[in-house]
Design an enzyme around this catalytic site. Sequence first.
Site, PDB file in Angstrom:
ATOM      1  N   SER A 175       0.833  -1.212   0.000  1.00  0.00           N
ATOM      2  CA  SER A 175       0.000   0.000   0.000  1.00  0.00           C
ATOM      3  C   SER A 175       0.862   1.255   0.000  1.00  0.00           C
ATOM      4  CB  SER A 175      -0.872  -0.007   1.257  1.00  0.00           C
ATOM      5  OG  SER A 175      -1.364   1.281   1.521  1.00  0.00           O
ATOM      6  N   GLU A 185       0.536   3.394   1.931  1.00  0.00           N
ATOM      7  CA  GLU A 185       0.688   3.774   3.342  1.00  0.00           C
ATOM      8  C   GLU A 185       2.103   3.488   3.843  1.00  0.00           C
ATOM      9  OE1 GLU A 185      -1.875   4.880   5.712  1.00  0.00           O
ATOM     10  OE2 GLU A 185      -3.519   4.979   4.269  1.00  0.00           O
ATOM     11  N   TYR A 208      -1.170  -0.199  10.310  1.00  0.00           N
ATOM     12  CA  TYR A 208      -1.438  -0.860   9.024  1.00  0.00           C
ATOM     13  C   TYR A 208      -0.255  -0.661   8.069  1.00  0.00           C
ATOM     14  CZ  TYR A 208      -3.406  -1.249   4.267  1.00  0.00           C
ATOM     15  OH  TYR A 208      -3.623  -1.553   2.947  1.00  0.00           O
TER      16      TYR A 208
HETATM   17  P1  NAP Z   1     -10.896  -5.588   1.212  1.00  0.00           P
HETATM   18  O1  NAP Z   1     -12.046  -5.361   0.294  1.00  0.00           O
HETATM   19  O2  NAP Z   1     -10.981  -5.045   2.594  1.00  0.00           O
HETATM   20  O3  NAP Z   1     -10.635  -7.153   1.289  1.00  0.00           O
HETATM   21  C1  NAP Z   1      -9.821  -7.720   2.274  1.00  0.00           C
HETATM   22  C2  NAP Z   1      -9.913  -9.220   2.119  1.00  0.00           C
HETATM   23  O4  NAP Z   1      -9.048  -9.828   3.088  1.00  0.00           O
HETATM   24  C3  NAP Z   1     -11.305  -9.795   2.351  1.00  0.00           C
HETATM   25  O5  NAP Z   1     -11.554 -10.781   1.383  1.00  0.00           O
HETATM   26  C4  NAP Z   1     -11.182 -10.424   3.727  1.00  0.00           C
HETATM   27  O6  NAP Z   1     -12.045 -11.528   3.924  1.00  0.00           O
HETATM   28  C5  NAP Z   1      -9.747 -10.915   3.679  1.00  0.00           C
HETATM   29  N1  NAP Z   1      -9.197 -11.223   4.988  1.00  0.00           N
HETATM   30  C6  NAP Z   1      -9.119 -10.404   6.058  1.00  0.00           C
HETATM   31  N2  NAP Z   1      -8.552 -11.044   7.095  1.00  0.00           N
HETATM   32  C7  NAP Z   1      -8.265 -12.305   6.663  1.00  0.00           C
HETATM   33  C8  NAP Z   1      -7.672 -13.438   7.271  1.00  0.00           C
HETATM   34  N3  NAP Z   1      -7.261 -13.429   8.540  1.00  0.00           N
HETATM   35  N4  NAP Z   1      -7.532 -14.565   6.535  1.00  0.00           N
HETATM   36  C9  NAP Z   1      -7.960 -14.619   5.258  1.00  0.00           C
HETATM   37  N5  NAP Z   1      -8.564 -13.558   4.632  1.00  0.00           N
HETATM   38  C10 NAP Z   1      -8.693 -12.422   5.330  1.00  0.00           C
HETATM   39  O7  NAP Z   1      -9.540  -5.023   0.580  1.00  0.00           O
HETATM   40  P2  NAP Z   1      -9.257  -4.523  -0.924  1.00  0.00           P
HETATM   41  O8  NAP Z   1      -9.630  -3.090  -1.022  1.00  0.00           O
HETATM   42  O9  NAP Z   1      -9.783  -5.510  -1.887  1.00  0.00           O
HETATM   43  O10 NAP Z   1      -7.671  -4.544  -0.936  1.00  0.00           O
HETATM   44  C11 NAP Z   1      -6.957  -5.728  -1.299  1.00  0.00           C
HETATM   45  C12 NAP Z   1      -5.570  -5.656  -0.696  1.00  0.00           C
HETATM   46  O11 NAP Z   1      -4.904  -4.511  -1.186  1.00  0.00           O
HETATM   47  C13 NAP Z   1      -5.530  -5.541   0.822  1.00  0.00           C
HETATM   48  O12 NAP Z   1      -4.407  -6.240   1.281  1.00  0.00           O
HETATM   49  C14 NAP Z   1      -5.353  -4.056   1.067  1.00  0.00           C
HETATM   50  O13 NAP Z   1      -4.739  -3.817   2.316  1.00  0.00           O
HETATM   51  C15 NAP Z   1      -4.454  -3.709  -0.100  1.00  0.00           C
HETATM   52  N6  NAP Z   1      -4.549  -2.331  -0.570  1.00  0.00           N
HETATM   53  C16 NAP Z   1      -5.770  -1.792  -0.839  1.00  0.00           C
HETATM   54  C17 NAP Z   1      -5.838  -0.488  -1.302  1.00  0.00           C
HETATM   55  C18 NAP Z   1      -7.178   0.136  -1.648  1.00  0.00           C
HETATM   56  O14 NAP Z   1      -7.221   1.364  -1.791  1.00  0.00           O
HETATM   57  N7  NAP Z   1      -8.230  -0.643  -1.818  1.00  0.00           N
HETATM   58  C19 NAP Z   1      -4.668   0.251  -1.510  1.00  0.00           C
HETATM   59  C20 NAP Z   1      -3.441  -0.362  -1.260  1.00  0.00           C
HETATM   60  C21 NAP Z   1      -3.382  -1.658  -0.806  1.00  0.00           C
HETATM   61  P3  NAP Z   1     -13.482 -11.400   4.649  1.00  0.00           P
HETATM   62  O15 NAP Z   1     -14.462 -11.195   3.524  1.00  0.00           O
HETATM   63  O16 NAP Z   1     -13.619 -12.703   5.322  1.00  0.00           O
HETATM   64  O17 NAP Z   1     -13.407 -10.243   5.587  1.00  0.00           O
END
Ligand code: NAP
Length: 342
Positions: free
Chosen positions: A126, A128, A150
């Site tokens: 990220s 971040e 985070y």
């Molecule tokens: P998201 O919608 O919040 O999805 C997070 C996923 O992680 C969900 O499927 C969640 O499953 C799963 N998860 C959480 N804890 C877990 C665990 N202990 N074991 C297995 N699965 C688990 O995030 P996103 O926006 O798609 O982002 C995808 C990735 O990119 C993340 O790592 C995020 O930190 C990173 N990221 C996102 C952004 C952004 O702006 N969106 C920017 C930079 C990086 P549940 O459905 O069970 O909760």
Amino acid sequence: MSRKETAFITGITGQDGSYLAEFLLDKGYEVVGLTRRTTHQRFENIEHLAGKIILEFGDLMDPETIEHIVAEYKPSEVYNLAAQSVPADSWKHPMVTGEITALGTVRVLEALRKHKPDARFYQATSREIYGGVKQEVIDEQSPVFANNPYGIAKLYSHLMTLNYRDSYDMYTASGILFNHESPRRGLHFVTRKVTSAAAAIKLGITNPPLNERGRPLIESGKLRLGNLEAMRDWGYAKEYVVAMWMMLQQDRPEDYVIATNTMYSVQDLCQLAFGHVGLDWRDHVESDTRFMRPTEIEVQRGDYSKAQRQLGWEPKTSFPELVRLMVDADVERFKGGSFQTE
Ligand code: NAP
């Protein structure tokens, strides 16, 4: 693709995981997704993929299940998208953030090292990781200075991903993604709060979804947010997952910044979203210190020119277009009675 490749996605139920699964299915991959076993399963982002993807129960906290899945499917590509992904929540939950967002990555890397070392691995890093860096334009060479639990967990994962590349000669690449949004964004995030509140107020919805404090998102006609002056570089998630795949198709693994190189404030977001449904945001939004981050990240936008040059990737959807499509999707959700609540 001559034979069917298998891709393993952690975080498949999330915003990015669901778009990536769609994209990889279109490319002809067999897609295996990791999902947590919970009492109330919530699969709204992937319901339309039922029968097309394989779901395996597991948790990034549990190395055994990850190893079993890798050993069974021997995936050629692994996308580690699962995380405790809400920076604002990470102060309250620093340990679980470290367990999932930091150590969870190492559990996947170890499973690959033992059972499929030639798999190509993508890590969801990220922006971040640059949290406190006082430099407006960020690229892959910028210094890192994560300033929240985070970001610090993501930085650990980022460096471990690099370390497995250097130590074991594994194909591991990190996408350093700036904020990206979509109608599938979780309701804990400011963009979805604003677009769903604009839709709900416009339609006169009396039972709005709940915020992260378990309170109605809109109380007394007002949406309460943290810092309205916070600036972000916001792109469209559906386009960002394509960059993830591109990173794993290169001759050599490298890390790439994925962003739009533009910036808008939370206030701009409110103006665009409420304006799209003919409302004045100032009548419906208030800043509330309870939603402020203890430390704010610096004003930064991402220079994606390396990705443009080497991958041929660039963002296509402008931020105003993105906000409009998110508001339209929330209006349709409310009208259809299928609103996602946290
Ligand atoms: P998201 O919608 O919040 O999805 C997070 C996923 O992680 C969900 O499927 C969640 O499953 C799963 N998860 C959480 N804890 C877990 C665990 N202990 N074991 C297995 N699965 C688990 O995030 P996103 O926006 O798609 O982002 C995808 C990735 O990119 C993340 O790592 C995020 O930190 C990173 N990221 C996102 C952004 C952004 O702006 N969106 C920017 C930079 C990086 P549940 O459905 O069970 O909760």
